[in-house]
Design a protein around this motif. Sequence first.
Motif, PDB file in Angstrom:
ATOM      1  N   GLY A  77       0.809  -1.208   0.000  1.00 46.54           N
ATOM      2  CA  GLY A  77       0.000   0.000   0.000  1.00 46.54           C
ATOM      3  C   GLY A  77       0.838   1.252   0.000  1.00 46.54           C
ATOM      4  N   SER A  78       0.400   2.240   0.771  1.00 51.03           N
ATOM      5  CA  SER A  78       1.123   3.518   0.827  1.00 51.03           C
ATOM      6  C   SER A  78       1.194   4.015   2.266  1.00 51.03           C
ATOM      7  N   PRO A  79       1.894   3.280   3.141  1.00 55.05           N
ATOM      8  CA  PRO A  79       1.999   3.699   4.538  1.00 55.05           C
ATOM      9  C   PRO A  79       2.804   4.983   4.689  1.00 55.05           C
ATOM     10  N   LEU A  80       2.523   5.703   5.750  1.00 54.90           N
ATOM     11  CA  LEU A  80       3.264   6.924   6.050  1.00 54.90           C
ATOM     12  C   LEU A  80       4.629   6.572   6.613  1.00 54.90           C
ATOM     13  N   ASN A  81       5.621   7.432   6.325  1.00 53.48           N
ATOM     14  CA  ASN A  81       6.941   7.277   6.917  1.00 53.48           C
ATOM     15  C   ASN A  81       7.644   8.619   6.904  1.00 53.48           C
ATOM     16  N   THR A  82       8.875   8.656   7.402  1.00 47.81           N
ATOM     17  CA  THR A  82       9.587   9.936   7.497  1.00 47.81           C
ATOM     18  C   THR A  82      10.140  10.390   6.156  1.00 47.81           C
ATOM     19  N   SER A  83       9.915   9.615   5.102  1.00 46.03           N
ATOM     20  CA  SER A  83      10.273  10.068   3.761  1.00 46.03           C
ATOM     21  C   SER A  83       9.077  10.635   3.021  1.00 46.03           C
ATOM     22  N   THR A  84       7.895  10.482   3.596  1.00 46.22           N
ATOM     23  CA  THR A  84       6.699  11.016   2.963  1.00 46.22           C
ATOM     24  C   THR A  84       6.658  12.493   3.246  1.00 46.22           C
ATOM     25  N   GLY A  85       7.025  13.285   2.249  1.00 46.19           N
ATOM     26  CA  GLY A  85       7.298  14.678   2.519  1.00 46.19           C
ATOM     27  C   GLY A  85       6.171  15.570   2.294  1.00 46.19           C
ATOM     28  N   ALA A  86       4.934  15.083   2.013  1.00 45.51           N
ATOM     29  CA  ALA A  86       4.234  16.181   1.510  1.00 45.51           C
ATOM     30  C   ALA A  86       2.819  16.383   1.877  1.00 45.51           C
ATOM     31  N   ARG A  87       1.978  16.248   0.883  1.00 43.23           N
ATOM     32  CA  ARG A  87       0.719  16.968   0.918  1.00 43.23           C
ATOM     33  C   ARG A  87      -0.386  16.062   1.418  1.00 43.23           C
TER      34      ARG A  87
ATOM     35  N   VAL B 162       1.735   1.075   9.235  1.00 41.67           N
ATOM     36  CA  VAL B 162       1.883  -0.154   8.457  1.00 41.67           C
ATOM     37  C   VAL B 162       0.527  -0.556   7.898  1.00 41.67           C
ATOM     38  N   GLU B 163       0.573  -1.280   6.782  1.00 36.91           N
ATOM     39  CA  GLU B 163      -0.646  -1.744   6.130  1.00 36.91           C
ATOM     40  C   GLU B 163      -0.501  -3.219   5.784  1.00 36.91           C
ATOM     41  N   LEU B 164      -1.076  -4.086   6.571  1.00 33.93           N
ATOM     42  CA  LEU B 164      -1.128  -5.486   6.200  1.00 33.93           C
ATOM     43  C   LEU B 164      -1.980  -5.641   4.944  1.00 33.93           C
ATOM     44  N   ARG B 165      -1.421  -6.313   3.933  1.00 34.57           N
ATOM     45  CA  ARG B 165      -2.102  -6.576   2.663  1.00 34.57           C
ATOM     46  C   ARG B 165      -2.393  -5.315   1.863  1.00 34.57           C
ATOM     47  N   GLY B 166      -1.857  -4.172   2.290  1.00 35.17           N
ATOM     48  CA  GLY B 166      -2.155  -2.929   1.592  1.00 35.17           C
ATOM     49  C   GLY B 166      -3.595  -2.505   1.733  1.00 35.17           C
ATOM     50  N   LEU B 167      -4.242  -2.893   2.840  1.00 39.23           N
ATOM     51  CA  LEU B 167      -5.657  -2.586   3.057  1.00 39.23           C
ATOM     52  C   LEU B 167      -5.870  -1.298   3.844  1.00 39.23           C
ATOM     53  N   GLY B 168      -4.828  -0.542   4.062  1.00 41.21           N
ATOM     54  CA  GLY B 168      -4.949   0.708   4.778  1.00 41.21           C
ATOM     55  C   GLY B 168      -4.519   0.579   6.225  1.00 41.21           C
ATOM     56  N   PRO B 169      -3.834   1.586   6.773  1.00 40.58           N
ATOM     57  CA  PRO B 169      -3.350   1.498   8.162  1.00 40.58           C
ATOM     58  C   PRO B 169      -4.477   1.424   9.179  1.00 40.58           C
ATOM     59  N   GLU B 170      -5.635   1.968   8.853  1.00 35.00           N
ATOM     60  CA  GLU B 170      -6.742   1.943   9.802  1.00 35.00           C
ATOM     61  C   GLU B 170      -7.345   0.538   9.944  1.00 35.00           C
ATOM     62  N   ARG B 171      -6.977  -0.401   9.055  1.00 38.30           N
ATOM     63  CA  ARG B 171      -7.498  -1.770   9.155  1.00 38.30           C
ATOM     64  C   ARG B 171      -6.472  -2.745   9.736  1.00 38.30           C
TER      65      ARG B 171
ATOM     66  N   PHE C  33      -4.885   2.193  -3.992  1.00 39.99           N
ATOM     67  CA  PHE C  33      -4.148   1.136  -3.325  1.00 39.99           C
ATOM     68  C   PHE C  33      -2.746   1.533  -2.885  1.00 39.99           C
ATOM     69  N   GLY C  34      -2.089   2.434  -3.611  1.00 39.76           N
ATOM     70  CA  GLY C  34      -0.651   2.538  -3.488  1.00 39.76           C
ATOM     71  C   GLY C  34      -0.028   1.437  -4.323  1.00 39.76           C
ATOM     72  N   ALA C  35       1.046   0.833  -3.829  1.00 40.78           N
ATOM     73  CA  ALA C  35       1.738  -0.239  -4.548  1.00 40.78           C
ATOM     74  C   ALA C  35       1.321  -1.591  -3.980  1.00 40.78           C
ATOM     75  N   ILE C  36       0.900  -2.503  -4.876  1.00 45.45           N
ATOM     76  CA  ILE C  36       0.536  -3.870  -4.489  1.00 45.45           C
ATOM     77  C   ILE C  36       1.323  -4.835  -5.371  1.00 45.45           C
ATOM     78  N   PRO C  37       2.606  -5.068  -5.080  1.00 45.26           N
ATOM     79  CA  PRO C  37       3.357  -6.042  -5.888  1.00 45.26           C
ATOM     80  C   PRO C  37       2.735  -7.435  -5.750  1.00 45.26           C
TER      81      PRO C  37
END
Length: 944
Positions: free
Chosen positions: A106-116, A129-138, A834-838
Amino acid sequence: MNKTMSLPPSRNPVDAGTLHGLSALVLWLAASALLVTPAALRAQTGSSESSATARKLENVIVTGTRLRTDISDGAYGLTAIGRQELELSGQRFLGEFLQQAPFMAGSPLNTSTGARGEGGGLSRGIASVELRGLGPERTLVLINGRRMVPGGGGGSGIVDLNMLPMVMVERVEIFKSGASVEYGADAVAGVVNIITREQTDGLAVNLQGTSTRRGDGEAAQLSLAYGQQRDRWQFMLGAEYVDQQSVGKGDRSFSERRLTFTGPDNTPTFDGSSAPPQGRFNTGLGNLTLIDGADGDSLSDFRPWIGDNTAPDTDRYNFNPFEDLQQPSERLSLFAQGRYSVTAAFNVFAETLYHQRDSRTRLAPLPFFTNREEDVDVSADNLFNPFGERLTDVRRRLIEGGPRDFVQDNEAWRFVLGADGTVKGWFWDVSLNRGRNTIDQRQTGDLLDSRLRTALGPSFRDSSGNAVCGTPAAPIADCVPLNLFGGAGSITSEMLAYAGTDLRDSGFNEQTVASANLAGDLFALPAGALQVAVGFEYREEKAADIPDPQTVRGNTSGSARAITRGSFDSNEAYLEVGIPLLTDAPWVQSVSMDLGTRWVDFSNFGTEVVSEAGLYWSVNESVRLRGAWSEAFRAPNVGELFGGFSQANPIVLDPCADFSRLTSVQIDRCVAQGVPADGSFAQSGEETPELSGGNRNLSPEQAEVRTLGVTWTPQSVSEFQLSLDYYDMEIDAGIASLGANTILEQCLATGAEAFCGRINRELGGRIVDVQAQLQNLATETARGLDLDAQYRHAGFGGSFSHRLMISHVLDRELVAFPGAAPFAGAGGFDRDNFGAIPEWQGNYRLDWRAGSWTVGYEAQWIGALEESGGEVFPGTVNRISDVVYHDVTVGYALPTRTSLVFGIDNLLDDQPPLFVNADEGNTDVSTYRLLGTTFWLRLTQRLL
């Protein structure tokens, strides 16, 4: 101080292309080695050290069940990561370590996420963190089995994993299935349970320094852990300080310019801003810009604007060098826990956490667009306007104000006070868990619309030659006219002081949880004891997001945003039963069933009841099979329920403005909204108010999770374990919002109140606004496989340990609303959904230990992805190849109880791939490593 306009020199990465063909084979060679080597590791999924300890424990609680069970029986699909793996990773933050696990996406937040980000950016600087890319709230995050107060912006509901000091983490248990029966709301994709260290004697001091091969990205870390244990009591204290320096986008070749694609071949091309320091002015003579070196006093100082990105002399502006690729931050975390045994059946315990973070996100100087502000234009009589006409579309980069800084001051605390014990074989515990997270953010470099109207209105020079707002007959006191036409340096500090402003946002999250649990053997059955676990929990969540008053009034260059404030509470009870069905039969060592249910009464959206059933079959000492079905749910967080309204004005083509393109049914649906039946309505403007925000009528998301798994620990190979798990998740009533265009289109297509009821029109048919609040609309599915194999053997005078984890996504799909076409995400990148789902991800770790020496190697594999839509040429895809990162470590323990570990991360200096629909840094900053080869050195000294 103004930042220089010159671009930093490009730093080209090491060319390792000839090595990539070999590096892609590393994980598969590792898999082969695990299967053919004659000795192996028999352990629960986790580090060998933590697993060895686990095998000694019986009848303890493990993540994913409330029953008192044997943690080594392989009945639960649990992945554990031990302290040894954490230490050898060299990671400063727990959240960013976990993000590299193959089952995270998915697209979890981190200290490299600089923006908007949303919420005024209050969630910048945290890690999720996002298990299965289902969003951090899940993904539910626990500390020692108890909830953690959310971090980031008020009402976000997202836990900041970087709050907890790494020095205090013993292991992390990850249960990758629905667990709402055991833990309540939000355990949809699974649970991340952080187990802290309890047993240590003495003082340990860790010092670590980090830097990249380019000499930037420096970080310093100091950690201390002190503990003592005696017969009846034990305690542990920990402290950690981390100072991380910034790295700019201009410091890396892949991010020094914003890129897009052109043409069917998707040729990378510079994609600059249309708001340069020289300005872009839409006049009766066309779009013009200032000639370099001119002062902007006359028409001859301007020339036609060159807006073609591909032109070598384009006037578009490169803003990337001003912005952060890695955020600077300072963090201080303090942690303490203790336990005292009053009697053999009664113990008291306590935990305390304090976290302080000062961080900064930097964006380029403000791009000012008059046509994006309400009632802001440049008067024909403005003193500095050389065109003699009213200008409604003026674009200017305010570099005189310097970069915009978003400076966060985040403070959080959490304490747990409880008691537990065992009485006649029954384990009981009660606890009170309280936490609060507060954040203040100061933003520099914004503008006030109310002052822009006067500063860009009529102005003149008085008899002393001073610029004055207004007219000679009606001067405006204490106003400073603003010069947008003179190029870089023409906006003075006095002008900025009048029209500019700093903004201050604040917010908080507050959590209270009281719980009581009881577990034990109820009575004996032929196949064993019937196990029971029951419990009660009360939970209260409060939060607020308080924008600056100017933002609330809509008086800034950004979007207006209202205050978010709210709370909810729940009373919950659960029952879990473990039923032994069969034992010591042909092909059966044991068969047992796990049944559970949880009842939840929420203060604002009624009652939820979820259930689960699991079947566990131990064929023999080598093979254990498991299968489970569970219901799970996610409760809307405070931000989703009570989020304040914000307004945008997207371009919307009203389909009811042209009856000739509509069917009779669609025309009737337009008329039902108030559009004249004679077809006389004509749309007068395309910018349409779109209101977004929370929705107090939201209900919880519902999920159904099915899993199957097998664990193989062959007796002929005494130290080997392989686990394979299949998961199938379906989420209904997913919380999402739709844009104004989609709502209008679906109203005519379906006539459903869920769409038509959100369109407000005045008499005559004109749209007043479209309400795009959150709704329970979406359906999501996720199916895939996880493999975890471990093995250990002797060799070269020491011992080798291997671990291979691979995750394969079989299906990932989103249906945004009923009737919508499904959107497939497996193997793709989509920033909005989704962000990235390899489809494939994997980690392999090899460690060799001999005496005082430790040598380690790790490979992280991120599978191929495809990017389409957005800025990718229609009908084509941007294909991103597999990426494999290689890390190495070498450690040595001295006789003085001193140890040194040296590590190199991203050994081949692989640069992140190009994604044109991602961050302005041209890549997916949540998935790939950004800084190139990084060196780190850690010194550990044990004292006392």
